[in-house]
Structure formats: structure tokens, C-alpha cells
Design an enzyme around this catalytic site. Sequence first.
Site: not given
Length: 168
Positions: A123, A137
Amino acid sequence: MHPIAAARRLVWLMALAGFAADQITKALVAAHLEGQPPIQVVGDLVSLNASRNSGAAFSFAPAATAVFTLVAIGVVVVIVRAASALRSTGWAMALGLVLAGAAGNLTDRLLRAPGLGRGAVVDFIDVRHFATFNLADACITCGAVLAVLLSMRGIPMTQKTAPTAEPA
């Protein structure tokens, strides 16, 4: 071009583009940003800040990485099967985006440390007071929102067939 062929192509185009963008950005982040201080992009609101997430959204259930791996495999299989009958451009875009995101995060879970099916997702988009996420995402979220909107408008994934007359 036949509507099914066009929709099928669009699913794969969206999925490939999203998957490639996700994997390229994650490789760049892993190579250049891990272990570095965050890079401010939009004032204090958005920064690039590398982290690893073994859980789901918002780092939910970090010990359930294997479960999320199996769920992602299931999502990929369902979308690949559904793609063969799609006729809707909107649904092709929605499912292509979800497929891109599921495949992107699944790739991390399968190939990144600590090992097969237990890898942590990279991330790096850090939105202050919200979450840190990645392009996979974002693809999943945009695809899901589009799917909800298409459902609310009553747009079917496949063309409805005319009812057949029952024998007398």
C-alpha cells in the site's frame, strides 16, 4: 462487433490496464519508497507512504491473509466465468476494474513475503484521516461503485432472453 465479444474485450482491457498499472506502481514503491519518509503529494492531505498490509481494507484481520487469498481467487474465477456472457459496456467496465484489483492484490498475496498465499499487499497512497491503499484497491472500489450504480439503474449484465412459451 458482436456485443458479447465487445464486452468481453472490454473486461480484459480494463483488467489488464488496471493490473499493469497496479503492479508497476507497487514495484516502483517497493524499490524506491520503502524505508523512506513519506512524500507529500497534496499538502498534508495525500502522501506516498510505503507500507505492507497482510489484512484487508483498513488493515482488517491481518491474521487472515490466507482467507483473503482464497476470496480473491474466488472473485477472479467468478468474474472470468461471467465475462463470457456479458453484453453491457458498463458491466464490462465494472467487472474489469474489480478483476484488475482482485488480481493485483492476489499477486501480492501469492508472490510477496512471507510466502505463497501469505504475502502482504503493498500500500502507498496515504490519505490523511482515511486509509493507505494502492491502485488495486482503487480499481476494486471504483468497479464496485459502478456495479452498484448499474444495479440501481436496472441495467442487466447480460441481455435478457425472451420467455419461451410453455408447452400446452
